[in-house]
Design an enzyme around this catalytic site. Structure first.
Site, PDB file in Angstrom:
ATOM      1  N   LYS A 132     -78.931  60.372 -40.396  1.00  0.00           N
ATOM      2  CA  LYS A 132     -78.259  60.396 -39.217  1.00  0.00           C
ATOM      3  C   LYS A 132     -79.324  59.794 -38.141  1.00  0.00           C
ATOM      4  CE  LYS A 132     -74.248  61.568 -40.316  1.00  0.00           C
ATOM      5  NZ  LYS A 132     -73.914  63.037 -40.502  1.00  0.00           N
TER       6      LYS A 132
ATOM      7  N   LYS B  50     -68.396  53.129 -52.571  1.00  0.00           N
ATOM      8  CA  LYS B  50     -67.249  54.175 -52.592  1.00  0.00           C
ATOM      9  C   LYS B  50     -66.311  53.525 -51.559  1.00  0.00           C
ATOM     10  CE  LYS B  50     -68.679  58.194 -52.415  1.00  0.00           C
ATOM     11  NZ  LYS B  50     -68.538  59.707 -52.378  1.00  0.00           N
TER      12      LYS B  50
ATOM     13  N   LYS C  77     -67.342  55.453 -48.384  1.00  0.00           N
ATOM     14  CA  LYS C  77     -68.519  54.686 -47.574  1.00  0.00           C
ATOM     15  C   LYS C  77     -68.190  53.534 -46.902  1.00  0.00           C
ATOM     16  CE  LYS C  77     -71.500  57.817 -48.460  1.00  0.00           C
ATOM     17  NZ  LYS C  77     -71.860  57.850 -49.946  1.00  0.00           N
TER      18      LYS C  77
END
Ligand code: TRP
Length: 332
Positions: A113, A195, A198
């Site tokens: 993050k 994925k 994602k």
């Protein structure tokens, strides 16, 4: 016999997609009879990355509606909104005193993050795992059905619980990730890059809110190649992914036909995708329609949100009273 307690949180950011359905929601639905389930929308967590709340209410309602449309029964599980359970915030406060800045700074999701939003490295982001621990421990849960990316947060939850128990006396069981073994199905994005969850590109992800035509369009554009040249060859992963989806939404006959064609080197990807698109549209349409109907029924939503909060608070109030007594915060 008392059922074992399960907690899981869903972040109200982004639309639910096929990967969420087969990777998580379907498993929640399967757990709802056997376990005492607490599933909630993590709206406090969303503030760590999405401080603008203009669309939050809409998103919370949509996530609830989509989960119910997928088969979660608010009569069986406690389905609630995190901020409706203020006991979580008080437990978060106590747990914050038992967590160390060093371990929080080393958390993988925190480091990610910081890289993604260097302009807003707020303290909530740092203590995200502490709030998650409070979500879980407030219900004294034994199991948390989450994917691999949440393992570290769960390990931290166990550490905080263990520290609490050691310092103030035994209050919390140590929760474990709930393992679905073979049930854990991963769906890749339609361009074969990572994925589905994602994916940032909306055209390579199938959302539960997609209209039939959009589903068709996305699947027809999915990555393929010139096809196998040797019989019985191993499928490249983006082709395997089409078969994975087909196994989930098409009939066994359909899957077998295309498997045989593939193995005999005469598979026609155009036909395969057309069939998959039709079957996928047929699978998603009822979920989309049911979710939309629920989302428009504000009276129903309001009723189940209140009902969920009541169920969740019953256990939370009890745990918090044990916590206060253990810490020594009971003066009257
Ligand atoms: N961190 C989880 C995620 O990113 C969401 C979450 C918040 C959660 N609180 C939780 C999951 C408690 C399980 C239990 O998906």
């Amino acid at each position: 016999m008392k059922k074992e307690i399960v907690v899981s949180g869903i972040r109200p950011t982004g639309l639910l997609h096929l990967g969420n359905y087969f990777g998580a929601i379907r498993n929640y639905v399967r757990m709802q009879d056997e376990y005492d389930c607490y599933f909630f929308v993590a709206n406090w967590h969303s503030l760590t990355t999405h401080p603008d709340t203009k669309e939050l209410k809409e998103n919370v309602h949509r996530v609830l509606a989509e989960n119910i449309a997928c088969g979660l029964d608010p009569e069986k599980v406690a389905l609630y909104v995190q901020s409706d359970v203020p006991e979580i915030a008080e437990l978060y406060l106590y747990l914050n005193m038992l967590s160390y800045t060093g371990e929080l700074e080393r958390t993988t999701t925190f480091k990610d993050k910081v890289r993604l939003q260097p302009q807003n490295v707020n303290a909530g982001l740092l203590t995200y795992p502490v709030l998650q621990a409070a979500d879980i421990l407030i219900q004294r849960a034994l199991y948390v059905p989450v994917g691999k990316d949440q393992e570290q947060h769960l390990e931290m939850t166990r550490n905080f619980a263990d520290r609490f128990n050691y310092r103030y006396g035994e209050v919390f069981p140590l929760p474990k990730a709930f393992n679905f073994n073979s049930e854990l199905i991963k769906i890749m994005s339609l361009d074969g890059a990572g994925k589905m969850s994602k994916s940032e590109n909306q055209m390579v992800t199938l959302y539960l809110a997609d209209e039939d035509d959009l589903i068709r369009k996305k699947i027809m554009k999915a990555k393929t190649d010139a096809g196998p040249t040797e019989s019985n060859s191993v499928k490249p992963d983006y082709i395997e992914n089409l078969f994975t989806m087909m196994r989930l939404v098409s009939t066994a006959d359909t899957v077998e036909k295309f498997e045989t064609d593939y193995n005999n080197c005469n598979v026609r990807y155009g036909d395969l995708k057309k069939q998959l698109a039709e079957d996928m549209a047929r699978f998603i349409a009822p979920v989309r329609e049911k979710a939309a109907a629920i989302q428009n029924d504000k009276a129903y939503l309001s009723k189940i949100i209140k009902q969920g909060a009541d169920k969740a608070r019953a256990g939370a109030v009890e745990t918090l009273s044990l916590v206060r007594k253990a810490v020594g915060m009971n003066y009257s």
